[in-house]
Design an enzyme around this catalytic site. Structure first.
Site, PDB file in Angstrom:
ATOM      1  N   HIS A  17      13.339   0.402   8.552  1.00 45.16           N
ATOM      2  CA  HIS A  17      12.669  -0.711   7.865  1.00 45.16           C
ATOM      3  C   HIS A  17      13.711  -1.676   7.296  1.00 45.16           C
ATOM      4  O   HIS A  17      13.599  -2.900   7.454  1.00 45.16           O
ATOM      5  CB  HIS A  17      11.825  -0.205   6.684  1.00 45.16           C
ATOM      6  CG  HIS A  17      10.661   0.658   7.036  1.00 45.16           C
ATOM      7  ND1 HIS A  17      10.375   1.836   6.382  1.00 45.16           N
ATOM      8  CD2 HIS A  17       9.681   0.519   7.977  1.00 45.16           C
ATOM      9  CE1 HIS A  17       9.272   2.374   6.875  1.00 45.16           C
ATOM     10  NE2 HIS A  17       8.834   1.601   7.860  1.00 45.16           N
ATOM     11  N   LYS A  41      -3.826   4.201  -6.952  1.00 47.10           N
ATOM     12  CA  LYS A  41      -4.016   5.525  -6.324  1.00 47.10           C
ATOM     13  C   LYS A  41      -2.686   6.094  -5.843  1.00 47.10           C
ATOM     14  O   LYS A  41      -1.834   5.363  -5.362  1.00 47.10           O
ATOM     15  CB  LYS A  41      -4.949   5.389  -5.115  1.00 47.10           C
ATOM     16  CG  LYS A  41      -6.404   5.344  -5.509  1.00 47.10           C
ATOM     17  CD  LYS A  41      -7.279   5.536  -4.285  1.00 47.10           C
ATOM     18  CE  LYS A  41      -8.743   5.311  -4.630  1.00 47.10           C
ATOM     19  NZ  LYS A  41      -9.536   4.911  -3.505  1.00 47.10           N
ATOM     20  N   ARG A  91       9.228   0.030  17.699  1.00 48.34           N
ATOM     21  CA  ARG A  91      10.073   1.106  18.224  1.00 48.34           C
ATOM     22  C   ARG A  91       9.735   1.440  19.666  1.00 48.34           C
ATOM     23  O   ARG A  91      10.580   1.892  20.427  1.00 48.34           O
ATOM     24  CB  ARG A  91       9.882   2.383  17.380  1.00 48.34           C
ATOM     25  CG  ARG A  91      10.515   2.340  16.017  1.00 48.34           C
ATOM     26  CD  ARG A  91      10.012   3.474  15.156  1.00 48.34           C
ATOM     27  NE  ARG A  91       8.563   3.380  15.004  1.00 48.34           N
ATOM     28  CZ  ARG A  91       7.840   4.044  14.120  1.00 48.34           C
ATOM     29  NH1 ARG A  91       8.426   4.894  13.323  1.00 48.34           N
ATOM     30  NH2 ARG A  91       6.536   3.895  14.038  1.00 48.34           N
ATOM     31  N   SER A 128       8.654   7.109   8.433  1.00 48.42           N
ATOM     32  CA  SER A 128       8.485   7.656   7.076  1.00 48.42           C
ATOM     33  C   SER A 128       7.860   9.035   7.151  1.00 48.42           C
ATOM     34  O   SER A 128       8.299   9.972   6.476  1.00 48.42           O
ATOM     35  CB  SER A 128       7.582   6.740   6.244  1.00 48.42           C
ATOM     36  OG  SER A 128       8.105   5.448   6.187  1.00 48.42           O
TER      37      SER A 128
END
Ligand code: PNS
Length: 158
Positions: A17, A41, A91, A128
């Site tokens: 990123h 949240k 990607r 991630s």
């Protein structure tokens, strides 16, 4: 002024990123890294505010990158902030299939175009979610995410 947004959940930000943010910053006058998701949240490893803080730390050396968060429709943010471009990394063909309808929908809704940068080959397999899984089972993701993120992930799991 050409303002671009790099949107994403960034739970957490990876070096893939970061590479995209910096390359976008070389092409646009201002780049806003926009963490999307409900700020009240905690659905991932990091809260939206924690994700923002981590990205601020790792982009502090680039003067035309700022970081913000948004819990609504992406195009409402782009319209409100006069953003002319979205920038995302690709990607693989899998990413392309996922990104294509979103880019087309965003353009239909607001006219904003999405620009795709090909991920640097070093980060072609970095995500991630994969990094979180590796760390969860005690593996090492040094070099795939920034050092402050490695430390923050270990702290979360300790
Ligand atoms: O990191 P991700 O999960 O691939 O990012 C996807 C993201 C955040 C760009 C997308 O889910 C998004 O734009 N969310 C904001 C809500 C929205 O505008 N949804 C419609 C997209 S066409």
């Amino acid at each position: 002024m050409t303002i671009a947004v790099c949107p994403g959940s960034f739970d957490p930000v990876t070096n893939g990123h970061l590479d995209i943010f910096k390359r976008a910053a070389a092409h646009f006058e201002e780049v806003i890294v926009l963490v999307t998701g409900n700020p009240t949240k905690t659905s991932g490893m990091f809260s939206v505010k924690e994700r923002v803080q981590l990205i601020r730390q790792v982009t502090a050396d680039v003067s035309n990158i700022s970081v913000d968060f948004w819990g609504g429709l992406l195009v409402d943010y782009t319209t409100e902030h006069n953003v002319t471009a979205l920038v995302k990394g690709l990607r693989s063909a899998l990413d392309y299939e996922y990104e294509l309808p979103m880019a087309q929908m965003n353009r239909r809704l607001s006219g904003v175009d999405t620009y795709f940068l090909l991920t640097d080959e070093k980060y072609g397999y970095t995500s991630s979610s994969l990094c979180k899984e590796v760390v969860k089972y005690g593996g090492d993701v040094t070099g795939l995410v920034p050092d402050v993120v490695v430390a923050a992930m270990k702290e979360k799991l300790s």
